[in-house]
Design an enzyme around this catalytic site. Structure first.
Site, PDB file in Angstrom:
ATOM      1  N   GLY A  72     -81.725  36.308  63.925  1.00  0.00           N
ATOM      2  CA  GLY A  72     -82.540  35.327  63.210  1.00  0.00           C
ATOM      3  C   GLY A  72     -82.670  34.113  64.094  1.00  0.00           C
ATOM      4  O   GLY A  72     -83.711  33.840  64.704  1.00  0.00           O
ATOM      5  N   CYS A 105     -77.934   9.545  50.283  1.00  0.00           N
ATOM      6  CA  CYS A 105     -76.804   8.726  49.825  1.00  0.00           C
ATOM      7  C   CYS A 105     -75.477   9.444  50.030  1.00  0.00           C
ATOM      8  O   CYS A 105     -74.803   9.816  49.063  1.00  0.00           O
ATOM      9  CB  CYS A 105     -76.999   8.353  48.364  1.00  0.00           C
ATOM     10  SG  CYS A 105     -78.142   7.010  48.227  1.00  0.00           S
ATOM     11  N   GLU A 106     -75.154   9.714  51.267  1.00  0.00           N
ATOM     12  CA  GLU A 106     -73.903  10.358  51.669  1.00  0.00           C
ATOM     13  C   GLU A 106     -73.545   9.769  53.022  1.00  0.00           C
ATOM     14  O   GLU A 106     -74.380   9.810  53.940  1.00  0.00           O
ATOM     15  CB  GLU A 106     -74.108  11.870  51.874  1.00  0.00           C
ATOM     16  CG  GLU A 106     -74.390  12.673  50.639  1.00  0.00           C
ATOM     17  CD  GLU A 106     -73.149  12.950  49.816  1.00  0.00           C
ATOM     18  OE1 GLU A 106     -72.089  13.209  50.397  1.00  0.00           O
ATOM     19  OE2 GLU A 106     -73.266  12.890  48.578  1.00  0.00           O
ATOM     20  N   TYR A 164     -82.360  27.819  60.131  1.00  0.00           N
ATOM     21  CA  TYR A 164     -81.440  27.264  59.121  1.00  0.00           C
ATOM     22  C   TYR A 164     -81.641  25.760  58.890  1.00  0.00           C
ATOM     23  O   TYR A 164     -80.687  25.051  58.603  1.00  0.00           O
ATOM     24  CB  TYR A 164     -79.975  27.587  59.494  1.00  0.00           C
ATOM     25  CG  TYR A 164     -79.749  29.065  59.703  1.00  0.00           C
ATOM     26  CD1 TYR A 164     -79.728  29.937  58.620  1.00  0.00           C
ATOM     27  CD2 TYR A 164     -79.595  29.609  60.981  1.00  0.00           C
ATOM     28  CE1 TYR A 164     -79.564  31.304  58.806  1.00  0.00           C
ATOM     29  CE2 TYR A 164     -79.429  30.971  61.175  1.00  0.00           C
ATOM     30  CZ  TYR A 164     -79.411  31.809  60.088  1.00  0.00           C
ATOM     31  OH  TYR A 164     -79.260  33.161  60.259  1.00  0.00           O
TER      32      TYR A 164
HETATM   33  C1  LIG Z   1     -76.338  40.345  57.655  1.00  0.00           C
HETATM   34  C2  LIG Z   1     -76.870  39.337  58.590  1.00  0.00           C
HETATM   35  N1  LIG Z   1     -77.693  39.722  59.571  1.00  0.00           N
HETATM   36  C3  LIG Z   1     -78.238  38.844  60.433  1.00  0.00           C
HETATM   37  C4  LIG Z   1     -77.938  37.501  60.340  1.00  0.00           C
HETATM   38  C5  LIG Z   1     -78.595  36.567  61.311  1.00  0.00           C
HETATM   39  O1  LIG Z   1     -77.719  35.806  62.014  1.00  0.00           O
HETATM   40  P1  LIG Z   1     -78.299  34.917  63.222  1.00  0.00           P
HETATM   41  O2  LIG Z   1     -79.375  34.066  62.651  1.00  0.00           O
HETATM   42  O3  LIG Z   1     -77.141  34.144  63.683  1.00  0.00           O
HETATM   43  O4  LIG Z   1     -78.817  35.870  64.242  1.00  0.00           O
HETATM   44  C6  LIG Z   1     -77.059  37.050  59.358  1.00  0.00           C
HETATM   45  C7  LIG Z   1     -76.716  35.624  59.236  1.00  0.00           C
HETATM   46  O5  LIG Z   1     -76.007  35.155  58.420  1.00  0.00           O
HETATM   47  C8  LIG Z   1     -76.514  37.998  58.444  1.00  0.00           C
HETATM   48  O6  LIG Z   1     -75.687  37.629  57.465  1.00  0.00           O
END
Ligand SMILES: Cc1ncc(COP(=O)(O)O)c(C=O)c1O
Length: 426
Positions: free
Chosen positions: A285, A354-355, A383
């Site tokens: 990801g 507000c943190e 993210y």
């Molecule tokens: C099952 C699973 N696959 C893939 C990913 C992707 O991780 P990344 O974005 O670090 O490649 C995650 C991230 O939490 C995950 O839980």
């Protein structure tokens, strides 16, 4: 890219983007997304037989993003009804969708079955029984993978993004119950077709040893199921987690080297055991989308505390990027309208929530900041938008996709009307 002292991204002047679309603003470079996907094609998809890449949509998802992923021929991983719905609305081939998650609800499982998605990755016994019950009711069958916890002891990343240790909420432990009860239960269940195994050891990993150690533990189970149930694993999904440099001091990961070491090990083990290698799936990801994103903010208050530090506050913060407050994630930044200027001052970039913990970047060297300057935080593609919230009723920023000097909005900025849209007045 630099021009006229302004920071350019995807060939577009970020100062102009900020003025046109307001701030905070997420900007994604389609060129970088495609470059990353093409690297994966070159060093994985086109290099090996019977492999697949799934994009882990939790990193960043919108209808347009799912369309890019589909157009590029990758599969996709979802973990919730919301992600699944988005991906389906984008016209994604349901057979290329894998459904993860440690507590899929009945509604989500029904949705996945109705959509006829490719694989449900079963996480636990409760989900297994629930899935079978739904399949019986709907008179359907489903391909599944089993999510395993490899039980590793030494994973070098932040504890919040480790998943492959023994003490984890994710997946089945590899134990006698799995071997003697759960696997035979699935194999004897007509409604399920067990395609193989999945594990994901953590995120933001740079060390290949962890991937190789996890594979060896899983391989023992694959060999055991072959010897004991004559079961041949068709799919081995080794997860994502490939790290990216958020900071100049961090060396980028050599993805080609990592993947070729992983594939060499996998191929060798299967060959030695005289077994056919299953399809190998990776699901990055962050690696695909993280470096493709920046966030632009406008600087408001600048506050010096004599002998301590100078805070420069931006018009966003933890509501659009929770990672620094959640697990001390580090980011680098620049001033978009003073990109070529010397970095003579040290600032701490504060968010407006507000943190006290709403600090985006601590003690960073930048040119002298004035109110009204635009700050770029780099590498925010993963993210950030996907973890954004309406804390303090802040608006979730728009997302603009840039490519070769052109820009288009792919997610509209929230409005105050959106904020109260679901409120019911007394
Ligand atoms: C099952 C699973 N696959 C893939 C990913 C992707 O991780 P990344 O974005 O670090 O490649 C995650 C991230 O939490 C995950 O839980």
């Amino acid at each position: 890219m630099k021009s006229n002292n302004h920071y350019f991204f995807g060939g577009v002047d970020t100062v102009e983007l900020a003025k046109k679309h307001e701030t905070p603003l997420y900007v994604l470079s389609e060129d970088i997304i495609l470059e990353n996907i093409n690297t994966l094609k070159k060093c994985f998809i086109d290099k090996y037989d019977n492999v697949k890449v799934l994009y882990a949509s939790k990193a960043f998802l919108s209808v347009a993003m799912a369309q890019i992923i589909g157009r590029e021929g990758l599969g996709i991983d979802v973990v919730s009804g919301g992600e699944l719905f988005t991906v389906m609305k984008a016209g994604f081939n349901p057979k290329e969708i894998f459904f993860h998650g440690n507590n899929k609800t009945q509604k989500e499982l029904e949705m996945a079955i109705d959509y006829d998605i490719g694989q449900i990755v079963v996480d636990n016994l409760y989900e297994l029984e629930l899935l079978i019950e739904i399949l019986k009711k709907e008179n359907k069958t489903q391909d599944v993978l089993l999510r395993l916890s490899p039980g590793l002891t030494n994973i070098d990343t932040h504890e919040y993004i480790i998943t492959g240790q023994r003490d984890t909420k994710f997946g089945f432990q590899i134990d006698e119950s799995l071997k003697n009860d759960i696997i035979p239960r699935i194999l004897s269940e007509d409604r399920l077709d067990l395609k193989g195994f999945h594990y994901h050891i953590g995120s933001q990993l740079f060390d290949n040893e962890t991937y190789l150690n996890a594979f060896k533990l899983i391989f023992d189970l694959i060999e055991w199921t072959k010897n004991n149930y004559n079961y041949s694993t068709e799919i081995l999904n080794i997860g994502g987690g490939f790290g990216i440099p958020y900071h100049e001091d961090i060396q980028p990961l050599d993805i080609e080297k990592i993947l070729s070491e992983i594939m060499d090990t996998i191929e060798k083990e299967f060959k030695q055991a005289n077994m056919t290698r299953p399809q190998v799936i990776i699901e990055p990801g962050r690696w695909i989308i993280g470096p493709a994103g920046i966030t632009i903010y406008k600087i408001g208050a600048v506050k010096s505390i004599e002998g301590i530090r100078t805070y420069a506050a931006v018009d966003g913060g933890m509501s659009d990027n929770i990672r620094p407050s959640l697990y001390n994630a580090l980011y680098s930044a620049d001033i978009a309208n003073k990109y070529n200027q010397e970095k003579t001052h040290i600032y701490t970039i504060a968010g407006k929530a507000c943190e006290s913990g709403d600090i985006l970047v601590k003690d960073i060297n930048l040119p002298e900041i004035e109110t009204g300057d635009y700050l770029i935080v780099h590498t925010t593609g993963a993210y950030n938008f996907s973890m954004a919230s309406n804390y303090n009723r802040m608006l979730i920023p728009a997302v603009v996709l840039v490519s070769k000097g052109k820009e288009r909005v792919i997610v509209k900025r929230q409005t105050y009307e959106d904020i109260i849209g679901r409120d019911i007045s007394l």
